[in-house]
Design a protein around this motif. Structure first.
Motif, PDB file in Angstrom:
ATOM      1  N   UNK A 180      13.563   7.118  19.593  1.00 48.51           N
ATOM      2  CA  UNK A 180      13.141   7.156  18.250  1.00 48.51           C
ATOM      3  C   UNK A 180      13.911   7.351  17.033  1.00 48.51           C
ATOM      4  N   UNK A 234       6.861  21.223  22.773  1.00 44.98           N
ATOM      5  CA  UNK A 234       7.417  20.624  21.463  1.00 44.98           C
ATOM      6  C   UNK A 234       6.501  19.395  21.290  1.00 44.98           C
ATOM      7  N   UNK A 271      19.315   7.200  24.892  1.00 40.60           N
ATOM      8  CA  UNK A 271      19.127   8.062  26.147  1.00 40.60           C
ATOM      9  C   UNK A 271      18.302   7.400  27.094  1.00 40.60           C
ATOM     10  N   UNK A 286       2.628  11.263  27.199  1.00 33.09           N
ATOM     11  CA  UNK A 286       3.668  12.385  27.281  1.00 33.09           C
ATOM     12  C   UNK A 286       3.790  12.226  29.065  1.00 33.09           C
ATOM     13  N   UNK A 318      14.667  10.773  38.057  1.00 36.52           N
ATOM     14  CA  UNK A 318      15.787  11.820  38.376  1.00 36.52           C
ATOM     15  C   UNK A 318      15.732  11.910  40.003  1.00 36.52           C
ATOM     16  N   UNK A 362      22.514  12.069  34.323  1.00 38.97           N
ATOM     17  CA  UNK A 362      22.085  11.728  33.205  1.00 38.97           C
ATOM     18  C   UNK A 362      22.211  10.369  32.561  1.00 38.97           C
ATOM     19  N   UNK A 404       5.707  15.474  19.829  1.00 38.38           N
ATOM     20  CA  UNK A 404       6.088  14.427  20.434  1.00 38.38           C
ATOM     21  C   UNK A 404       7.805  13.943  20.337  1.00 38.38           C
ATOM     22  N   UNK A 405       8.380  13.921  18.985  1.00 40.45           N
ATOM     23  CA  UNK A 405       9.481  13.247  19.318  1.00 40.45           C
ATOM     24  C   UNK A 405      10.676  14.133  19.686  1.00 40.45           C
ATOM     25  N   UNK A 406      10.484  15.614  19.623  1.00 39.79           N
ATOM     26  CA  UNK A 406      11.342  16.467  20.102  1.00 39.79           C
ATOM     27  C   UNK A 406      11.149  16.482  21.405  1.00 39.79           C
ATOM     28  N   UNK A 407       9.852  16.501  21.966  1.00 39.04           N
ATOM     29  CA  UNK A 407       9.636  16.254  23.578  1.00 39.04           C
ATOM     30  C   UNK A 407      10.552  15.268  24.220  1.00 39.04           C
ATOM     31  N   UNK A 408      10.619  14.395  23.571  1.00 39.83           N
ATOM     32  CA  UNK A 408      11.373  13.197  24.292  1.00 39.83           C
ATOM     33  C   UNK A 408      12.837  13.211  23.955  1.00 39.83           C
ATOM     34  N   UNK A 409      13.049  13.738  22.957  1.00 36.81           N
ATOM     35  CA  UNK A 409      14.525  14.294  22.829  1.00 36.81           C
ATOM     36  C   UNK A 409      15.050  15.262  23.926  1.00 36.81           C
ATOM     37  N   UNK A 410      14.448  16.339  24.179  1.00 38.59           N
ATOM     38  CA  UNK A 410      14.911  17.226  25.342  1.00 38.59           C
ATOM     39  C   UNK A 410      14.752  16.466  26.536  1.00 38.59           C
ATOM     40  N   UNK A 411      13.938  15.680  26.837  1.00 41.61           N
ATOM     41  CA  UNK A 411      13.750  15.026  27.953  1.00 41.61           C
ATOM     42  C   UNK A 411      14.790  13.943  28.264  1.00 41.61           C
ATOM     43  N   UNK A 412      15.316  13.249  27.297  1.00 42.98           N
ATOM     44  CA  UNK A 412      16.443  12.579  27.419  1.00 42.98           C
ATOM     45  C   UNK A 412      17.684  13.148  27.675  1.00 42.98           C
ATOM     46  N   UNK A 413      17.767  14.463  27.505  1.00 45.24           N
ATOM     47  CA  UNK A 413      18.968  15.059  27.756  1.00 45.24           C
ATOM     48  C   UNK A 413      18.727  15.902  29.132  1.00 45.24           C
ATOM     49  N   UNK A 414      17.719  15.355  29.704  1.00 45.13           N
ATOM     50  CA  UNK A 414      17.483  16.038  31.429  1.00 45.13           C
ATOM     51  C   UNK A 414      16.626  17.159  31.420  1.00 45.13           C
ATOM     52  N   UNK A 455      13.719  18.269  31.735  1.00 48.81           N
ATOM     53  CA  UNK A 455      12.014  17.941  31.871  1.00 48.81           C
ATOM     54  C   UNK A 455      11.479  19.145  32.718  1.00 48.81           C
ATOM     55  N   UNK A 456      10.388  19.051  33.065  1.00 51.49           N
ATOM     56  CA  UNK A 456       9.784  20.284  33.691  1.00 51.49           C
ATOM     57  C   UNK A 456      10.262  20.341  34.867  1.00 51.49           C
TER      58      UNK A 456
END
Lengths: 74, 651
Positions: free
Chosen positions: B63, A19, B58, B176, B187, B93, A21-31, A33-34
């Motif tokens: 942003x 994704x 979060x 990133x 985590x 979380x 930038x901004x959506x990358x952080x959004x999904x990351x914030x919901x846990x 992550x890779x």
């Protein structure tokens, strides 16, 4: 495989997130992550988002978001 | 002044706790993004301790507009004690941000919410206190239980130990990879902490009923049934009977206390009877219907049903340039457009956010409800419910059309980035619903006590005095208001509106509730029943026919909502956006009511001419938009045109 093609009831691990930038952080914030493990509650359809469970939280991801996340079945 | 800031992820119960600790009645719900600005109130039984409720976020890499507000506020108030709220079902979380705050040196105490029914919560609290090295409390904010221990702690905390410090919070994006490594590290640390605390994550699987709510056929049909039932009860026999009872009660009370008002004459009697009592009582009589509408909306919100609606409608909304997240703002629009406009802050995409704000005024707010109820009971008493539903439907269809057209003309590529936390489906908690309902009723009464009384007095003065300040017993064109209406008559005469109706439309720009007050003043009616008889007779200053009544209803449905909604639109999106939005609303309202009038009167030749004019105007406007469209991109979280160096720009 792309998350959008994920099957209901199957467990997956997130491999890659493509994704911007901004959506990358959004999904990351919901846990999401890779390496995170997710469980498909409801698969994506043409007009509906995918519903996944990640550490007890159900998250709905629109089609463009789930197309950009790559997963592998575990 | 001593400060406490409530911090936590969205949807952890911050506002519910804030209401409990301050005895406030701020809007709280079970989906994220309801709080969009900083609110503050005094802590219960304290002199100078203030609690600040900020929008949830979060992580420090947040942003969206409301998340930025929170981070900025936290940074500017580093001498405050942070109360960090977690949901016990979502600890893994929720602890992520807690650890980030700890790394930054933010002084905080940990509060674990929704502990009702969770086994070993006390043990978990003791162990977490040791692991995180912060004071830990268990509460059940929704039921306002177990909050006393926390309240005592906050009342007796030594705030002098807190000093201003410089937090290292970056509001711009880091690399990133750096963020990803930090996330993984944190985590892993949280997993370790939770395993030491013997906390087991319980995955939430959908039960059979919840699964049904995610099936399109069931979700859409149940949504329609629920909303039709809601409107049927509110506008049907039950709602109307309650409303009639209230109208009679207020009228009886007023004239029992001031019997001389009934038949008296003169300026003073006219001021109290026509300017105050009749106006206020007529608006108050619709209170039961407004209470009913808010009861149903609170009921749906409290169960978690609205998030399911957002999920199901995301596909449809993305086709018209919106996203599922817009559902919350649009449904809020049925209550109050001003509040709904503010909730658009939880939509990250600037274009979707603007489009949502553009169509919000077409969703019938509760202030328009009394006007619909009044005119429908006069002209369409047998099909009142059907006409109201058709009006709501018309507002919805116009909003869909405007959103679709603006979306297609803008040629955006990215439109559907829907990410939503799905709250658990819960049984509604009646005390909370009743509290919400009561708050909305009080808001309505407060509005009557403020802006509507002032507007009624101003309109009374303008309609009862001539330009030379001579008292006029009844509304006429000799009065100040009559003169203003006469000036605008050429514009509104194709719609069949009289001077009094034009005055009501102008007053409606201040607040829609004043429309009824103006109709009362202009007709000289002293009760709602009297006003209904005058409207049905179609005589005097209110020369409504069935066709012009329909045109008036459509105009009220589609024209600009109220001055407070306009102020919020300007504040959130700028003056130019407000002007464009008002121009569209006025144009759409005028032409839509003209079409309705021509169809009702069977004037099909004129209808064809008007349709051709609308078509030509639409084509010209679309060409203008197409060729004037700037090449610059707008970014997520930015509402204005971005510079080349904007860090939020798409990559």
């Amino acid at each position: 495989m792309k998350l959008i093609d994920a099957k209901k009831g199957q467990k997956y691990q997130i491999n890659k997130i493509n994704l911007h930038n901004e959506l990358f952080f959004r999904v990351l914030n919901l846990g999401l992550f890779i390496g995170a493990t997710i469980y498909v509650v409801k698969p994506a359809t043409k007009n509906m988002p995918i519903l996944i469970n990640c550490d007890s939280l159900n998250v709905a991801l629109g089609n463009d978001v789930s197309k950009a996340i790559e997963v592998k079945a575990i | 002044m001593k400060k406490i800031i409530l911090v936590g992820n969205p949807n952890t119960g911050k506002t519910t706790l804030y209401n409990t600790l301050t005895n406030s009645n701020e809007k709280a719900s079970n989906y994220g993004g309801v709080t969009v600005d900083v609110k503050n109130a005094k802590l219960l039984a304290s002199k100078d301790i203030y609690i600040y409720d900020i929008p949830g976020f979060y992580s420090t890499s947040s942003f969206s507009p409301e998340e930025k507000i929170s981070l900025k506020f936290l940074k500017e108030n580093s001498d405050a004690l942070v109360v960090y709220l977690c949901d016990i079902n979502n600890l893994k979380r929720n602890l992520f941000l807690a650890l980030q705050l700890k790394e930054m040196g933010v002084p905080f105490c940990l509060v674990i919410n929704n502990t009702g029914g969770f086994k070993n919560a006390d043990e978990l609290c003791i162990k977490l206190e040791k692991e995180i090295d912060a004071k830990c409390f268990l509460i059940d904010a929704r039921k306002r239980k177990k909050c006393n221990k926390l309240l005592n702690f906050l009342q007796n905390f030594d705030y002098n130990t807190l000093k201003m410090q410089k937090y290292n919070i970056s509001t711009t994006f880091k690399i990133e990879e750096e963020i990803l490594n930090q996330t993984e590290f944190l985590y892993k640390k949280i997993e370790k902490i939770l395993s030491h605390c013997n906390y087991k994550i319980i995955n939430y699987n959908l039960n059979k009923f919840d699964s049904l709510l995610f099936k399109p056929w069931f979700a859409i049909s149940s949504f329609l049934i629920i909303f039709l039932t809601m409107f049927f009860i509110t506008f049907g026999y039950i709602g109307q009977t309650c409303s009639n009872f209230f109208a009679g009660l207020f009228s009886f009370l007023c004239y029992s206390i001031f019997p001389f008002m009934r038949n008296g004459n003169g300026v003073v009697v006219s001021f109290f009877r026509d300017g105050l009592i009749a106006s206020v009582c007529s608006v108050l009589s619709f209170l039961p219907q407004i209470i009913m509408l808010h009861f149903f909306i609170s009921l749906l919100e409290d169960t978690g049903y609205l998030s399911r609606v957002a999920f199901v409608f995301d596909g449809f909304l993305s086709k018209i340039g919106l996203s599922g997240r817009a559902v919350f703002s649009l449904l809020f629009g049925f209550g109050c457009t001003t509040n709904a406009m503010l909730t658009t802050r939880n939509i990250e995409n600037g274009n979707i956010r603007k489009r949502t704000a553009l169509i919000l005024p077409y969703y019938t707010c509760s202030a328009k409800l009394p006007i619909f109820a009044l005119l429908c009971s006069c002209f369409f008493n047998d099909n009142k419910f059907l006409v109201v539903i058709l009006l709501y439907l018309l507002g919805f269809l116009v909003s869909v059309l405007i959103s679709y057209l603006t979306f297609k003309l803008s040629k955006e590529k990215v439109n559907n980035s829907f990410i939503l936390e799905m709250p658990r489906l819960k049984m509604p908690y009646l005390p909370k619903i009743l509290r919400d309902m009561l708050n909305n009723a009080l808001d309505f009464i407060k509005r009557i006590g403020g802006v509507i009384i002032i507007a009624s007095v101003v309109i009374w003065f303008m309609s009862r005095f001539s330009v030379s300040f001579e008292f006029v017993e009844v509304f006429s064109e000799n009065s100040i208001a009559g003169g203003i209406s006469s000036l605008l008559k050429p514009i509104f005469s194709p719609l069949g509106f009289s001077s009094a109706i034009i005055l009501a439309i102008i007053a409606g720009l201040v607040a829609k509730e004043t429309i009824i007050s103006v109709l009362m003043l202009a007709s000289g009616a002293t009760s709602v029943a009297g006003l209904q008889s005058i409207i049905i007779a179609g005589s005097g200053t209110l020369n409504f026919s069935v066709a012009s009544a329909l045109a008036f209803l459509v105009f009220v449905l589609l024209y600009p909502v109220c001055i407070s909604a306009m102020a919020v639109t300007k504040q959130e999106f700028g003056g130019w956006f407000l002007i464009k939005s008002l121009a569209i609303q006025l144009g759409v309202a005028y032409f839509a009511s003209l079409i309705v009038l021509l169809i009702s009167n069977g004037e099909f030749l004129k209808l064809i001419c008007v349709s051709l004019i609308i078509l030509i105007v639409a084509v010209v406007v679309s060409f203008m938009i197409k060729y004037n469209k700037s090449n610059g991109e707008k970014c997520y979280g930015c509402t204005k045109q971005c510079s080349k160096n904007c860090l939020q720009k798409k990559q």
